[in-house]
Motif scaffolding. Sequence first.
Motif, short mmCIF file in Angstrom:
data_model
loop_
_atom_site.label_atom_id
_atom_site.label_comp_id
_atom_site.label_asym_id
_atom_site.label_seq_id
_atom_site.Cartn_x
_atom_site.Cartn_y
_atom_site.Cartn_z
N LYS A 138 69.73 35.39 13.89
CA LYS A 138 71.02 34.67 14.40
C LYS A 138 72.05 35.12 13.14
CE LYS A 138 70.29 33.55 18.54
NZ LYS A 138 71.13 34.15 19.72
N CYS A 139 71.37 34.77 11.80
CA CYS A 139 71.95 35.16 10.58
C CYS A 139 72.59 36.70 10.68
CB CYS A 139 71.27 35.14 9.51
SG CYS A 139 70.63 33.15 9.24
N PHE A 140 71.58 37.50 11.10
CA PHE A 140 71.88 38.99 11.57
C PHE A 140 73.07 39.03 12.33
CE2 PHE A 140 71.70 42.69 14.36
CZ PHE A 140 71.74 43.68 13.25
N GLY A 141 73.16 38.20 13.55
CA GLY A 141 73.98 38.39 14.53
C GLY A 141 75.35 37.90 14.17
N GLU A 142 75.41 36.84 13.31
CA GLU A 142 76.55 36.38 12.86
C GLU A 142 77.11 37.56 11.82
OE1 GLU A 142 76.72 32.40 11.17
OE2 GLU A 142 75.67 31.53 12.94
N ALA A 143 76.59 38.00 11.33
CA ALA A 143 76.94 38.97 10.15
C ALA A 143 77.28 40.32 10.82
CB ALA A 143 76.02 39.37 9.20
N LEU A 144 76.65 40.60 12.04
CA LEU A 144 77.12 41.76 12.52
C LEU A 144 78.57 41.48 13.40
CD1 LEU A 144 75.82 44.40 13.77
CD2 LEU A 144 75.45 43.45 15.74
#
Length: 265
Positions: A138-144
């Motif tokens: 989810k951290c990746f998703g927010e950054a994306l």
Amino acid sequence: MRRLLITGAGGGLGRAMRNRLASMAETLRLSDIVDLGEAGPNEEIVTCDLGDAEAVHRLVEGCDAILHLGGISVEDKFSKILNANLLGLYNLYEAARAHGKPRILFASSNHTVGFYRQDEHLDVTDPMKPDGLYGVSKCFGEALARMYFEKFGQETAIVRIGSCMEKPTNYRMLSTWMSYDDFTDLIGCVFRAPMLCCPVIWGVSDNNSRWWDNSAASFLGWRPKDNAERFRAELEATVPRPDPDAPIAKYQGGQFTQDPIFSEN
């Protein structure tokens, strides 16, 4: 709107939103890898693995907005999280970029900050402290989402969902609970807003003991109405209090902070 895409429509939250959002668009396009049953009067059902880029491009075509609930929602093997939550999300954003950049509500999670203690109060500027591979995804998703906004103008509401269900089932959820009605209202505010950009929003009701400050998202006009406090007496009568040092009583991410990393073997 003409067509609203709901990914992950077969999950618990997707099923809860299916009827509640029926009047929000002329057509609901419902997608998952599981059986969604028969299509309703204004529904389209599309079976789609988010890891299949071509299928995701077909899924997004013709949609005016996307409620992205799809993916793995618990701690699991990295290969499963990789396909659904990382590759799948990338495929979704590439498809959105290719098809007019429909506004997205991305279901992030409180597990991006799960290792904060329950006596700490956060706003959206506090650093992430993910509590597992799911939280990392989810951290990746927010950054994306942020990169696609800054680079391509793709608007996304990043909603860090606490515990969205009918009612709280443990003491931690007295702080994290978000009612279905409050989430429905938030979805409407996100898709009606004249300008969205890429805000981070805490997905939580107006609970007395909430840990998260939502003032940065006040421009949306979302005012949650429900409060988990009305369930406190029921919990105290039926659910034993956990040990104060147990993860569910110590950390905002609860048990996720102790869940093991699943072996690929």
